[in-house]
Scaffold this active site. Structure first.
Site, short mmCIF file in Angstrom:
data_model
loop_
_atom_site.label_atom_id
_atom_site.label_comp_id
_atom_site.label_asym_id
_atom_site.label_seq_id
_atom_site.Cartn_x
_atom_site.Cartn_y
_atom_site.Cartn_z
N SER A 41 0.82 -1.21 0.00
CA SER A 41 0.00 0.00 0.00
C SER A 41 0.86 1.26 0.00
O SER A 41 0.35 2.34 -0.26
CB SER A 41 -0.91 0.00 1.22
OG SER A 41 -0.17 -0.24 2.39
N GLU B 56 -5.64 -0.55 -7.60
CA GLU B 56 -4.71 0.42 -8.15
C GLU B 56 -3.63 -0.36 -8.90
O GLU B 56 -2.95 -1.21 -8.30
CB GLU B 56 -4.08 1.26 -7.03
CG GLU B 56 -5.06 2.24 -6.40
CD GLU B 56 -4.44 3.05 -5.26
OE1 GLU B 56 -4.63 4.26 -5.24
OE2 GLU B 56 -3.79 2.45 -4.38
N HIS C 2 -2.67 -3.00 -6.12
CA HIS C 2 -3.11 -2.71 -4.75
C HIS C 2 -4.62 -2.89 -4.62
O HIS C 2 -5.40 -2.11 -5.16
CB HIS C 2 -2.69 -1.27 -4.38
CG HIS C 2 -3.00 -0.90 -2.98
ND1 HIS C 2 -3.33 0.37 -2.60
CD2 HIS C 2 -3.04 -1.65 -1.84
CE1 HIS C 2 -3.56 0.41 -1.31
NE2 HIS C 2 -3.39 -0.81 -0.83
N ASN D 86 -4.22 6.03 -0.81
CA ASN D 86 -3.60 6.31 0.49
C ASN D 86 -2.97 7.70 0.57
O ASN D 86 -2.85 8.27 1.64
CB ASN D 86 -2.58 5.23 0.85
CG ASN D 86 -3.28 3.99 1.38
OD1 ASN D 86 -4.41 4.07 1.87
ND2 ASN D 86 -2.65 2.84 1.28
N1 3HC Z 1 -15.91 -10.59 2.97
C1 3HC Z 1 -16.93 -10.75 2.11
N2 3HC Z 1 -18.05 -9.98 2.12
C2 3HC Z 1 -18.13 -9.04 3.08
C3 3HC Z 1 -17.10 -8.81 4.02
C4 3HC Z 1 -15.96 -9.65 3.94
N3 3HC Z 1 -14.93 -9.51 4.76
N4 3HC Z 1 -17.47 -7.79 4.83
C5 3HC Z 1 -18.69 -7.39 4.40
N5 3HC Z 1 -19.07 -8.13 3.35
C6 3HC Z 1 -20.31 -7.96 2.56
C7 3HC Z 1 -21.52 -8.40 3.35
O1 3HC Z 1 -21.74 -9.78 3.21
C8 3HC Z 1 -22.62 -7.56 2.74
O2 3HC Z 1 -23.04 -8.17 1.53
P1 3HC Z 1 -24.58 -7.96 1.01
O3 3HC Z 1 -24.79 -6.49 0.85
O4 3HC Z 1 -24.63 -8.71 -0.29
O5 3HC Z 1 -25.45 -8.55 2.07
C9 3HC Z 1 -21.92 -6.25 2.37
O6 3HC Z 1 -20.53 -6.56 2.30
C10 3HC Z 1 -22.16 -5.20 3.41
O7 3HC Z 1 -21.70 -5.72 4.67
P2 3HC Z 1 -22.45 -5.58 6.05
O8 3HC Z 1 -23.94 -5.41 5.82
O9 3HC Z 1 -22.01 -6.67 6.96
O10 3HC Z 1 -21.85 -4.27 6.71
P3 3HC Z 1 -21.71 -2.83 6.13
O11 3HC Z 1 -22.87 -2.43 5.29
O12 3HC Z 1 -21.36 -2.03 7.32
O13 3HC Z 1 -20.43 -2.92 5.16
C11 3HC Z 1 -18.13 -2.72 4.76
C12 3HC Z 1 -19.18 -3.36 5.63
C13 3HC Z 1 -18.25 -3.24 3.33
C14 3HC Z 1 -16.78 -3.10 5.32
C15 3HC Z 1 -18.38 -1.15 4.76
O14 3HC Z 1 -18.46 -0.69 6.08
C16 3HC Z 1 -17.30 -0.38 4.04
O15 3HC Z 1 -17.31 -0.26 2.83
N6 3HC Z 1 -16.37 0.20 4.83
C17 3HC Z 1 -15.26 0.98 4.30
C18 3HC Z 1 -14.15 0.03 3.91
C19 3HC Z 1 -13.00 0.75 3.30
O16 3HC Z 1 -12.93 1.97 3.20
N7 3HC Z 1 -12.02 -0.05 2.88
C20 3HC Z 1 -10.80 0.49 2.33
C21 3HC Z 1 -9.80 0.59 3.40
S1 3HC Z 1 -8.28 1.28 2.83
C22 3HC Z 1 -7.43 -0.03 2.25
O17 3HC Z 1 -7.85 -1.15 2.27
C23 3HC Z 1 -6.09 0.29 1.69
C24 3HC Z 1 -4.98 -0.13 2.58
O18 3HC Z 1 -3.80 0.06 1.88
C25 3HC Z 1 -4.93 0.64 3.87
#
Ligand code: 3HC
Length: 284
Positions: A119, A152, A140, A190
């Site tokens: 990242s 990315e 990424h 990031n």
């Molecule tokens: N694996 C598979 N599916 C998943 C999952 C996982 N780990 N976590 C959630 N899901 C699915 C659920 O099954 C659900 O599917 P559906 O809509 O078909 O029923 C859907 O995602 C939504 O999940 P939930 O209803 O349980 O919960 P939320 O609506 O709160 O969503 C989330 C959870 C998708 C994690 C949401 O909160 C989100 O998008 N958060 C932001 C995540 C983000 O910004 N990620 C990027 C981080 S930065 C990064 O990764 C870069 C690194 O370099 C730092």
């Protein structure tokens, strides 16, 4: 250039997610971990994610076993020798990653493409450790990989154009949206996200508002799925700290410097959701 056999090095949160989406897309996957314990954890993570999809009616039980059957789990790096593309998703540490790429360069066929899911580390520095910088790039993915649509695709000055195009095609094949970035610290996401997440920690540390109100502000005022303190916890406070250190080292700009509270929390072992405590308490 097309990839049909995919190697994944590191079967943690990111690596297991990448293995899952590639296998779901019908590709043959070889997933490698350093020991049996980590390997079975990674396998368990993929099983659990696919079982959830079956529960929700998105996948049949039969499809689940077909997808699992496409993934071969191994602790031997030599098993990646026949792969067309190997994506490294190991710990965010330059020495570890360089060591992996030196080994991969030896065992993989000369035409194989090597990619890092880093990242924040320099793709150019990793590529320079191999004999194939033209066939080396960043890919990424975002957490949780099965849900987040972005990849990315990161090019260095040495990456061949056909490798970039093939990586974009691969990202689309596994259901993702590729964006193209040059090898500059933090790439696109990031570079923008880290200062925002650090600002949230600083305003919390300064007592501007409660953690819930800071998070609700961004969730309900800006439509973000998670507030910034919750997202720090979700990514992992140690990961945020390492990324900040790398970006600060690169740009020497205060906005990339990890805030003191983040450092203290990491020192205390409060690493976010994965350890049960971060800005929030997940132990209940
Ligand atoms: N694996 C598979 N599916 C998943 C999952 C996982 N780990 N976590 C959630 N899901 C699915 C659920 O099954 C659900 O599917 P559906 O809509 O078909 O029923 C859907 O995602 C939504 O999940 P939930 O209803 O349980 O919960 P939320 O609506 O709160 O969503 C989330 C959870 C998708 C994690 C949401 O909160 C989100 O998008 N958060 C932001 C995540 C983000 O910004 N990620 C990027 C981080 S930065 C990064 O990764 C870069 C690194 O370099 C730092």
């Amino acid at each position: 250039m097309q990839f049909s056999k995919i190697g994944i090095v590191g079967c943690g949160q990111m690596g297991s997610g990448i293995a899952e989406v590639a296998a779901k897309a019908g590709l043959t996957v070889i997933a490698r971990e350093i020991n049996d314990e980590l390997l079975s954890k990674g396998k368990g993570r993929i099983e659990k994610s696919l079982a959830k999809a079956v529960e929700k009616g998105k996948l049949s039980a039969e499809e689940k076993s077909t997808v699992m059957g496409r993934i071969k789990f191994t602790t031997g790096i030599g098993d990646l020798c026949g792969c067309d593309l190997v994506i490294e998703a190991a710990t965010e540490d330059i020495k570890t990653k360089l060591g992996i790429f030196i080994e991969l360069d030896k065992v993989c066929k000369p035409e194989a493409v090597l990619a890092s899911n880093t990242s924040s580390l320099s793709i150019t520095e990793l590529a320079a450790g191999t004999s194939r910088p033209g066939k080396f790039l960043g890919m990424h993915f975002f957490n949780p990989v099965p849900v987040m649509k972005l990849v990315e695709v990161v090019r260095t000055v040495a990456t061949d154009e056909q490798v970039i195009q093939a990586a974009k095609g691969f990202a689309e094949q596994v259901g993702k949206v590729p964006v193209l970035a040059k090898d500059g610290g933090g790439f696109i996401v990031n570079r923008l996200l880290v200062p925002y997440l650090f600002d949230a920690i600083t305003v919390y540390q300064n007592g501007l508002a409660s953690r819930e109100d800071i998070d609700n502000g961004m969730k309900f005022g800006c439509g973000h799925p998670m507030g910034p303190l919750e997202l720090n916890d979700f990514i992992g406070l140690d990961t945020m700290f390492y990324i900040g250190e790398i970006l600060f080292e690169e740009f020497k700009e205060p906005r990339f410097a990890p805030p003191p509270l983040l450092k203290r929390m990491v020192q205390a072992g409060f690493l976010g959701k994965k350890t049960g405590r971060g800005f929030y308490d997940y132990r209940k």
